[in-house]
Scaffold this active site. Structure first.
Site, PDB file in Angstrom:
ATOM      1  N   THR A  70       0.825  -1.215   0.000  1.00 27.98           N
ATOM      2  CA  THR A  70       0.000   0.000   0.000  1.00 27.98           C
ATOM      3  C   THR A  70       0.856   1.259   0.000  1.00 27.98           C
ATOM      4  OG1 THR A  70      -0.159   0.161   2.410  1.00 27.98           O
ATOM      5  CG2 THR A  70      -1.822  -1.187   1.287  1.00 27.98           C
ATOM      6  N   PHE A  80       3.560   3.377   5.674  1.00 34.55           N
ATOM      7  CA  PHE A  80       4.361   2.944   6.804  1.00 34.55           C
ATOM      8  C   PHE A  80       3.807   1.668   7.440  1.00 34.55           C
ATOM      9  CE2 PHE A  80       1.019   5.444   8.640  1.00 34.55           C
ATOM     10  CZ  PHE A  80       0.703   4.772   9.809  1.00 34.55           C
ATOM     11  N   LYS A  81       2.517   1.472   7.411  1.00 32.73           N
ATOM     12  CA  LYS A  81       1.905   0.324   8.089  1.00 32.73           C
ATOM     13  C   LYS A  81       2.318  -0.999   7.452  1.00 32.73           C
ATOM     14  CE  LYS A  81      -2.511   0.761   5.658  1.00 32.73           C
ATOM     15  NZ  LYS A  81      -2.023   0.091   4.498  1.00 32.73           N
ATOM     16  N   ASP A  82       2.876  -0.974   6.260  1.00 30.44           N
ATOM     17  CA  ASP A  82       3.337  -2.207   5.628  1.00 30.44           C
ATOM     18  C   ASP A  82       4.549  -2.781   6.352  1.00 30.44           C
ATOM     19  OD1 ASP A  82       1.325  -2.024   3.729  1.00 30.44           O
ATOM     20  OD2 ASP A  82       2.573  -0.856   2.368  1.00 30.44           O
TER      21      ASP A  82
END
Length: 109
Positions: free
Chosen positions: A103, A106-108
């Site tokens: 995606t 940062f959450k990856d």
């Protein structure tokens, strides 16, 4: 280490917080105190797994999972971590690039 709900409530262990997921009052569990680190805590620590172990070990003190921290981290961080070497005149510095995942967020990581 003890954890308390963001809405107050009683203190619980990490194990109890993990089993509960969300506090009884609907709040999120947060550590009552945060560990303090010194630069020396990271001497001879190169790999991202080792950095994570230094950072997370205090949260697992007195937990039934304490002996499994390295195994948990091995499973959790079992994907390529996008580190880029930075040009520095002394020592070594790397930057974590947080846009490489599916995606591009940062959450990856």
């Amino acid at each position: 280490m003890k954890f308390r709900s963001t809405r107050g409530g009683e203190s619980v262990s990490l194990d109890a917080a993990l089993v509960s997921g969300i506090a009884a009052d609907g709040g999120l569990f947060m550590p009552e105190t945060l560990p303090q680190f010194s630069i020396g805590d990271f001497d001879n620590v190169e790999a991202i797994l080792d950095v994570a172990a230094v950072l997370l070990r205090p949260f697992f003190e007195q937990s039934a999972l304490a002996a499994q921290v390295n195994e948990i981290l091995g499973e959790t961080l079992s994907f390529p971590i996008p580190l880029t070497e930075l040009p520095v005149t002394a020592g070594r510095a790397r930057m974590l690039e947080l846009f490489h995942g599916p995606t591009a967020a940062f959450k990856d990581v």
